[in-house]
Design a protein around this motif. Structure first.
Motif, PDB file in Angstrom:
ATOM      1  N   UNK A 102       1.021  39.181  -2.242  1.00 23.81           N
ATOM      2  CA  UNK A 102      -0.239  39.226  -1.485  1.00 23.81           C
ATOM      3  C   UNK A 102      -0.117  40.152  -0.288  1.00 23.81           C
ATOM      4  N   UNK A 103       0.985  40.069   0.429  1.00 22.69           N
ATOM      5  CA  UNK A 103       1.190  40.935   1.589  1.00 22.69           C
ATOM      6  C   UNK A 103       1.265  42.391   1.158  1.00 22.69           C
ATOM      7  N   UNK A 104       1.961  42.639   0.069  1.00 21.62           N
ATOM      8  CA  UNK A 104       2.063  44.004  -0.443  1.00 21.62           C
ATOM      9  C   UNK A 104       0.686  44.528  -0.854  1.00 21.62           C
ATOM     10  N   UNK A 105      -0.107  43.685  -1.487  1.00 26.07           N
ATOM     11  CA  UNK A 105      -1.464  44.085  -1.865  1.00 26.07           C
ATOM     12  C   UNK A 105      -2.329  44.396  -0.655  1.00 26.07           C
ATOM     13  N   UNK A 106      -2.220  43.549   0.379  1.00 23.01           N
ATOM     14  CA  UNK A 106      -2.990  43.802   1.609  1.00 23.01           C
ATOM     15  C   UNK A 106      -2.534  45.095   2.267  1.00 23.01           C
TER      16      UNK A 106
END
Length: 181
Positions: A102-106
């Motif tokens: 999720x952090x990588x996607x954000x």
């Protein structure tokens, strides 16, 4: 002679070992042992048999005598399966991987947004520079036109003053004009 190599490949899922499957014919039966398997040291191994905590393990029979220690009622497969599941809990790892994804996607979304905003700023800057250069060109032309007009008005004024001095003096008194501009 061909050598076969087997490599360990970790799995994301815990290993499920059946606890009470019937043993096929020809395989050693699974015995019930009370408590944990005994700890063995190298000093307890003697000529094909090992002893530890009252248990005798024999390599000839592939079996051990559990009656002398009073171990009964525990399935070894259940104990090993429980220890395997207690040793590795995939939930925190899965949560961490999900959080990382999720952090990588954000971060990727913000990076893309930043690149788009940067491209927009470049286009706007190009437009502002073009408008500024056009404004400078128009200002220079206007200044030239004003200077030419000022020279022309001054020339006409001096010509009118020489040609009609009395009328020019009366008009100048009647219509006061500040010559500083």
């Amino acid at each position: 002679m061909a050598t076969h190599r087997h490599y360990y490949q970790p799995s994301a899922m815990p290993i499920n070992v059946p606890s009470k499957a019937p043993a096929p014919a020809g395989l050693y039966p699974v015995s019930r042992v009370h408590g944990s398997p005994p700890d063995l040291s190298d000093s307890s191994t003697v000529a094909g048999s090992r002893t530890s905590g009252g248990l005798t393990f024999s390599s000839a029979s592939g079996d051990y005598d559990s009656s002398s220690a009073g171990y009964s009622g525990v399935d070894v497969v259940d104990v090993l399966n429980g220890r395997m599941q207690d040793a590795y809990d995939p939930i925190p790892l899965d949560k961490g991987i999900a959080r990382q994804a999720q952090t990588s996607g954000r971060m990727n979304a913000k990076q893309q947004e930043l690149l788009e905003l940067q491209a927009l700023a470049q286009r706007r800057l190009k437009g502002v520079r073009s408008n500024f250069n056009e404004g400078l060109r128009v200002a220079r032309e206007t200044k030239r036109d004003l200077e030419w007009t000022q020279k022309r008005v001054s020339a006409l004024k001096s010509k009118a003053e020489r040609a009609h001095p009395d009328d020019y003096r009366r008009a100048a008194q009647k219509y006061a004009y500040d010559d500083r501009y």
